[in-house]
Design a protein around this motif. Structure first.
Motif, PDB file in Angstrom:
ATOM      1  N   UNK A 358       0.821  -1.220   0.000  1.00 39.80           N
ATOM      2  CA  UNK A 358       0.000   0.000   0.000  1.00 39.80           C
ATOM      3  C   UNK A 358       0.854   1.269   0.000  1.00 39.80           C
ATOM      4  N   UNK A 359       1.997   1.261   0.739  1.00 36.24           N
ATOM      5  CA  UNK A 359       2.826   2.458   0.763  1.00 36.24           C
ATOM      6  C   UNK A 359       3.490   2.713  -0.590  1.00 36.24           C
ATOM      7  N   UNK A 360       3.820   1.620  -1.307  1.00 41.90           N
ATOM      8  CA  UNK A 360       4.400   1.787  -2.654  1.00 41.90           C
ATOM      9  C   UNK A 360       3.338   2.301  -3.607  1.00 41.90           C
ATOM     10  N   UNK A 361       2.117   1.818  -3.477  1.00 47.56           N
ATOM     11  CA  UNK A 361       1.014   2.297  -4.312  1.00 47.56           C
ATOM     12  C   UNK A 361       0.797   3.790  -4.098  1.00 47.56           C
ATOM     13  N   UNK A 362       0.855   4.218  -2.814  1.00 45.18           N
ATOM     14  CA  UNK A 362       0.688   5.643  -2.508  1.00 45.18           C
ATOM     15  C   UNK A 362       1.807   6.474  -3.149  1.00 45.18           C
ATOM     16  N   UNK A 363       3.040   5.959  -3.059  1.00 46.13           N
ATOM     17  CA  UNK A 363       4.191   6.693  -3.608  1.00 46.13           C
ATOM     18  C   UNK A 363       4.081   6.852  -5.122  1.00 46.13           C
ATOM     19  N   UNK A 364       3.688   5.785  -5.793  1.00 44.37           N
ATOM     20  CA  UNK A 364       3.553   5.839  -7.253  1.00 44.37           C
ATOM     21  C   UNK A 364       2.451   6.818  -7.644  1.00 44.37           C
ATOM     22  N   UNK A 365       1.318   6.748  -6.931  1.00 44.65           N
ATOM     23  CA  UNK A 365       0.211   7.661  -7.221  1.00 44.65           C
ATOM     24  C   UNK A 365       0.616   9.108  -6.967  1.00 44.65           C
ATOM     25  N   UNK A 366       1.341   9.346  -5.873  1.00 45.24           N
ATOM     26  CA  UNK A 366       1.784  10.703  -5.547  1.00 45.24           C
ATOM     27  C   UNK A 366       2.679  11.269  -6.654  1.00 45.24           C
ATOM     28  N   UNK A 367       3.623  10.445  -7.123  1.00 43.74           N
ATOM     29  CA  UNK A 367       4.530  10.915  -8.181  1.00 43.74           C
ATOM     30  C   UNK A 367       3.779  11.227  -9.464  1.00 43.74           C
ATOM     31  N   UNK A 368       2.804  10.383  -9.811  1.00 47.77           N
ATOM     32  CA  UNK A 368       2.054  10.611 -11.047  1.00 47.77           C
ATOM     33  C   UNK A 368       1.187  11.863 -10.944  1.00 47.77           C
ATOM     34  N   UNK A 369       0.657  12.126  -9.752  1.00 43.69           N
ATOM     35  CA  UNK A 369      -0.135  13.351  -9.554  1.00 43.69           C
ATOM     36  C   UNK A 369       0.767  14.581  -9.638  1.00 43.69           C
ATOM     37  N   UNK A 370       1.937  14.509  -8.994  1.00 39.87           N
ATOM     38  CA  UNK A 370       2.865  15.645  -9.017  1.00 39.87           C
ATOM     39  C   UNK A 370       3.382  15.934 -10.426  1.00 39.87           C
ATOM     40  N   UNK A 371       3.506  14.882 -11.246  1.00 41.07           N
ATOM     41  CA  UNK A 371       3.992  15.045 -12.618  1.00 41.07           C
ATOM     42  C   UNK A 371       2.869  15.341 -13.600  1.00 41.07           C
ATOM     43  N   UNK A 372       1.640  15.572 -13.073  1.00 42.01           N
ATOM     44  CA  UNK A 372       0.468  15.897 -13.905  1.00 42.01           C
ATOM     45  C   UNK A 372       0.142  14.799 -14.907  1.00 42.01           C
ATOM     46  N   UNK A 373       0.437  13.562 -14.541  1.00 46.04           N
ATOM     47  CA  UNK A 373       0.085  12.457 -15.427  1.00 46.04           C
ATOM     48  C   UNK A 373      -1.300  11.908 -15.107  1.00 46.04           C
ATOM     49  N   UNK A 374      -1.750  12.104 -13.883  1.00 45.01           N
ATOM     50  CA  UNK A 374      -3.154  11.883 -13.522  1.00 45.01           C
ATOM     51  C   UNK A 374      -3.592  13.066 -12.664  1.00 45.01           C
ATOM     52  N   UNK A 375      -4.884  13.364 -12.701  1.00 42.54           N
ATOM     53  CA  UNK A 375      -5.427  14.463 -11.890  1.00 42.54           C
ATOM     54  C   UNK A 375      -6.070  13.881 -10.636  1.00 42.54           C
ATOM     55  N   UNK A 376      -5.684  14.389  -9.491  1.00 41.65           N
ATOM     56  CA  UNK A 376      -6.255  13.876  -8.251  1.00 41.65           C
ATOM     57  C   UNK A 376      -5.587  14.485  -7.035  1.00 41.65           C
ATOM     58  N   UNK A 377      -5.946  13.972  -5.880  1.00 43.24           N
ATOM     59  CA  UNK A 377      -5.373  14.452  -4.617  1.00 43.24           C
ATOM     60  C   UNK A 377      -5.301  13.281  -3.646  1.00 43.24           C
ATOM     61  N   UNK A 378      -4.458  13.449  -2.636  1.00 43.92           N
ATOM     62  CA  UNK A 378      -4.242  12.382  -1.653  1.00 43.92           C
ATOM     63  C   UNK A 378      -4.597  12.892  -0.263  1.00 43.92           C
ATOM     64  N   UNK A 379      -5.368  12.117   0.441  1.00 38.81           N
ATOM     65  CA  UNK A 379      -5.722  12.407   1.839  1.00 38.81           C
ATOM     66  C   UNK A 379      -5.005  11.362   2.689  1.00 38.81           C
ATOM     67  N   UNK A 380      -3.844  11.745   3.247  1.00 34.47           N
ATOM     68  CA  UNK A 380      -3.046  10.772   3.996  1.00 34.47           C
ATOM     69  C   UNK A 380      -3.679  10.432   5.349  1.00 34.47           C
ATOM     70  N   UNK A 381      -4.481  11.331   5.902  1.00 38.33           N
ATOM     71  CA  UNK A 381      -5.131  11.058   7.191  1.00 38.33           C
ATOM     72  C   UNK A 381      -6.115   9.909   7.048  1.00 38.33           C
ATOM     73  N   UNK A 382      -6.940   9.995   6.003  1.00 35.48           N
ATOM     74  CA  UNK A 382      -7.931   8.938   5.775  1.00 35.48           C
ATOM     75  C   UNK A 382      -7.383   7.805   4.921  1.00 35.48           C
ATOM     76  N   UNK A 383      -6.147   7.978   4.394  1.00 36.07           N
ATOM     77  CA  UNK A 383      -5.563   6.936   3.546  1.00 36.07           C
ATOM     78  C   UNK A 383      -6.319   6.753   2.250  1.00 36.07           C
TER      79      UNK A 383
END
Length: 427
Positions: A358-383
């Motif tokens: 799950x932590x690797x999935x979060x990291x990959x998603x975060x990088x793709x969002x930061x690189x504007x390859x997908x549009x979205x946001x991450x709520x780390x409190x609620x996971x």
């Protein structure tokens, strides 16, 4: 040996330049008719060294002509020497010419090319490349045609690529690019080889989007280019249509593979769209995989395993995050596909979906969002990961167009406000 020295002394005493050259050439021919390494070595030393081991030095103008013919005789197909002996004499000749390189540049270049041919035949790619790279191509001592320079630079780059040395290959491709980019450069064979080198370098450096574009350009070569590569005689004996189709489909296959391995996102989607609309891609072995990637569908393990068989070693290398190039590409693609299927998803569920922690999935998603390859946001409190709707390539393209239109509107307004004389009223 004494007899050879005496013959050389007799020739040296000839007063006429042309006759002296002719006698040296005849002596060289006699030596090669019954070759002896010792005598050939002595002949070389006398003609190339200043001062020679014994006797008087041969004038440079004469040495150039004689050594040119000596080179032709040494590398002639029917020469009575073993390959090892030819290499020994070739290396000796190069060593002696290098000492007086400013006087023997043309001869040094000719011998280097012949020796490189031998090394290339032995698959000593690095040795051949290093040998050719020593040819003085930027010398002020003689005029060198741009076509010859480009041909040498591209050949060196191709040899380094065979040795899996894309760094040195890139250096020589860069040098050739300056020449090949000129409008007056028309050598189709060198242009094609240059383009192929660039594609392979991008591929080796894992710049798969650039590689896919260059491979796609290579998949569109015509009859003139293929004939230039094959030569008129070979082309006349071959079925050119079949050759062209085979070459183009091979390049198209490589373009599709690189597009699949490219980072998931709008840019890759545009490249895949270009390939998918090309009817020829239906003939390539990786078409089904490419179609699934283009349609943004989830790719399953058996399909990935099957696709893996078409990859080369560098495309299966381990990346810095511990995943292979293919694993990373497929995980990113499936995450890209998930963004179209879900409005939101937990880290745990995404990890299960992608078959990673799950932590690797979060990291990959975060990088793709930061690189504007997908549009979205991450709520780390609620996971949780929240995907924005319309995050696909079409939405991105619409945004780009909208931004361009707004920029044009701002420029028009600025002109109207500050330079009204350039604005005409529309009746």
């Amino acid at each position: 040996m004494a007899d050879l020295a005496a013959q050389l002394d007799v020739i040296e005493k000839i007063s006429t330049h042309a006759q002296k050259v002719e006698e040296f050439k005849k002596l060289a021919e006699r030596l090669f008719a019954a070759p002896d390494i010792g005598q050939l070595t002595h002949f070389l030393a006398r003609l190339s060294e200043d001062p020679p081991p014994q006797g008087e030095a041969v004038p440079t103008m004469i040495s150039r002509q004689v050594l040119q013919d000596f080179t032709v005789l040494l590398f002639a197909p029917g020469v009575g020497l073993s390959r090892a002996q030819v290499k020994e004499l070739g290396n000796l000749l190069l060593a002696k010419l290098k000492v007086r390189l400013s006087s023997f540049e043309e001869q040094f270049s000719a011998v280097s090319e012949k020796m490189a041919d031998i090394l290339q035949g032995e698959e000593d790619w690095k040795g051949a490349a290093e040998l050719l790279s020593r040819i003085p191509l930027t010398s002020s001592q003689r005029h060198i045609e741009d076509e010859y320079k480009a041909k040498m630079y591209v050949r060196i780059a191709m040899l380094y690529l065979e040795d899996d040395d894309e760094t040195n290959a890139d250096t020589f491709v860069g040098r050739s690019h300056v020449i090949i980019g000129k409008s007056e450069f028309t050598n189709l064979e060198v242009k094609f080889q240059h383009q192929a080198c660039r594609a392979r370098i991008y591929d080796a450096k894992r710049k798969f989007q650039d590689a896919a574009r260059h491979y796609y350009e290579l998949s569109q070569v015509g009859k003139a280019t293929v004939m230039a590569i094959m030569g008129e005689e070979a082309a006349s004996q071959a079925n050119l249509d079949e050759v062209i189709e085979a070459q183009n489909l091979d390049a198209l296959t490589k373009a599709a593979i690189c597009a699949i391995l490219a980072p998931a996102g709008p840019e890759r989607s545009r490249i895949l769209a270009m390939l998918y609309k090309d009817e020829r891609t239906q003939k390539i072995a990786t078409y089904n995989m490419m179609q699934k990637i283009y349609m943004e569908r989830v790719v399953r393990a058996p399909e990935i395993k099957q696709f893996e068989k078409s990859l080369r070693p560098h495309q299966m290398a381990i990346t810095s995050d511990g995943l292979t190039v293919l694993q990373k590409a497929m995980i990113e693609h499936n995450l890209f596909a998930a963004a179209k299927m879900y409005n939101n998803i937990t880290f745990v569920e995404l990890g299960f979906f992608l078959h990673v922690e799950s932590d690797k999935a979060e990291k990959i998603a975060r990088n793709m969002i930061l690189e504007d390859r997908i549009a979205g946001s991450i709520d780390q409190i609620d996971g949780m990961i929240y995907f924005a709707q319309g995050s696909g390539a079409l939405s991105h393209w619409d945004g780009e167009i909208s931004g361009a239109c707004m920029a044009v509107n701002e420029i028009s307004q600025y002109i109207a406000d500050n330079h009204p004389q350039f604005v005409f009223a529309v009746e």
